[in-house]
Design an enzyme around this catalytic site. Sequence first.
Site, PDB file in Angstrom:
ATOM      1  CE1 TYR A  53       6.642  12.920  -8.048  1.00 49.82           C
ATOM      2  CE2 TYR A  53       7.944  11.315  -9.370  1.00 49.82           C
ATOM      3  CZ  TYR A  53       6.540  11.925  -9.000  1.00 49.82           C
ATOM      4  OH  TYR A  53       5.395  11.536  -9.621  1.00 49.82           O
ATOM      5  CB  SER A 216      -1.752   4.707  -7.856  1.00 49.11           C
ATOM      6  OG  SER A 216      -2.162   4.415  -6.593  1.00 49.11           O
ATOM      7  CG  LEU A 223      -5.738  -2.953  -6.045  1.00 46.58           C
ATOM      8  CD1 LEU A 223      -5.797  -2.412  -7.359  1.00 46.58           C
ATOM      9  CD2 LEU A 223      -6.969  -3.864  -5.720  1.00 46.58           C
ATOM     10  N   GLY A 224      -2.208  -5.066  -3.346  1.00 41.38           N
ATOM     11  CA  GLY A 224      -0.880  -5.798  -3.134  1.00 41.38           C
ATOM     12  C   GLY A 224      -1.108  -6.886  -2.204  1.00 41.38           C
ATOM     13  N   GLY A 225      -2.400  -7.406  -1.881  1.00 42.58           N
ATOM     14  CA  GLY A 225      -2.304  -8.328  -0.824  1.00 42.58           C
ATOM     15  C   GLY A 225      -2.395  -7.626   0.686  1.00 42.58           C
TER      16      GLY A 225
END
Length: 328
Positions: A53, A216, A223-225
Site C-alpha cells: 500500500y 470494499s 453504495l455511498g449515495g
Amino acid sequence: MHYKHLGRTGLKVSRLCLGTMNFGELTNESTSFEIMDAALDAGINYFDTADVYGGPNSPDMEKGYGISEEYIGRWLAQGGRRERIVLATKVYQPMETGPNDRHLSAYHIRKACEESLRRLQTGHIDLYQMHHIDRSTPWEEIWQAMEVLVRQGKVIYVGSSNFAGWDIATAQSTAIARSFMGLASEQSLYNLTARTIELEVIPACRHFGLGLVPWSPIGGGLLGGVLRKAAEGRRAKPKVTQQIERLRPQLEAYESLCRDIGEKPSDVALAWLLRNPAVTAPIIGPRTVEQLKENLRAVDVVLSDDVLEQLDKIWPGPGGEAPKAYAW
C-alpha cells in the site's frame, strides 16, 4: 464502539476496521496521522494495511510501495499507541523486481515480514495476512514459514485475503495436520453489490471459525449515495460512471429506501454487513477525518426485517449457500 472476537480467537477487535490503503497515494502523512488519531479516539483498535500500500503513483517515492506502513510506523513511534491497536498487514504482492520478491515462498515470507516490521517500527505483527492464494507454493512450506514467525514472536495470528472456500479448507486441513492454528480470519470482497462469497467462502469461514473482514463494503462508493453526489455535480471516475448507468435502477431504489428510513446509504451498507453473524469488521478506507466520522454511526444502525427483505430484492444474492443455491 462495539467489539467482537476475531473468529474463534480470544482477540477482540472493533466492529469497524480502519483501512489504510489510501495512505500515501491519496492521503498525505499529516492527514493520515489525524485519521489514525481520530479512529483511536473513537474506539477503533483494528488497523489494516499491506506492504504494497502507498501506490506506485505516490508523490513520496518513485516506487511508492510500503508508504502506508511507513506512515503507520512513524505514527506509532510517537509513543502510547502500539499496545492499543491490533495491527494487521499483508504479504504476497511484488515489492521488488526480482523473481523471489513476491508471492508466498518461505524465502519471501521471511524477507517481507522483516521489511514490514522495519517500516512499521514494531517488534510484532498482530495479524499477518496472505494477500492472495499462491497455488505454486505448497501449504507445508507456507505453514512452516508462518510457524517460525509465530515462534519468534514476530507474528501473533495468521489470516488470508481473497481466498476461495476450498483454499480455506485446504489451508486449514494442512494446518490441523501440523497441530498449528492456521487461519484466524479471511478478508474478502463483500458488499450489497458483490455477494458471491455467500456461496462457499462464508460457510467455510463459519465451519473453520474464521472471522470475516469485508473489504470494499460500500462498493467503491456506489453504495455511498453516489446518485445524490452526481446530482450535486461531484465528478466520478469513468469506470464508476459506467457502473452507475448499469446499476441505475437498483441505485435509485436503494437510495430511495435509505431516505425512507432516514439513514445515509453508506451507513445502511455497513449496517447490512454488521448484522451478519459471520462478519467481524468491515474495512472502511477514509481519505479524510470527516469521512471517518461519517462511518462511525453505522455500528448503531439497526435494520428491520422489512428493510432487510427490501435490500435483498434490490440487491439479490446468489440464492443462498452452495450447493443448495443451485441444486436440489
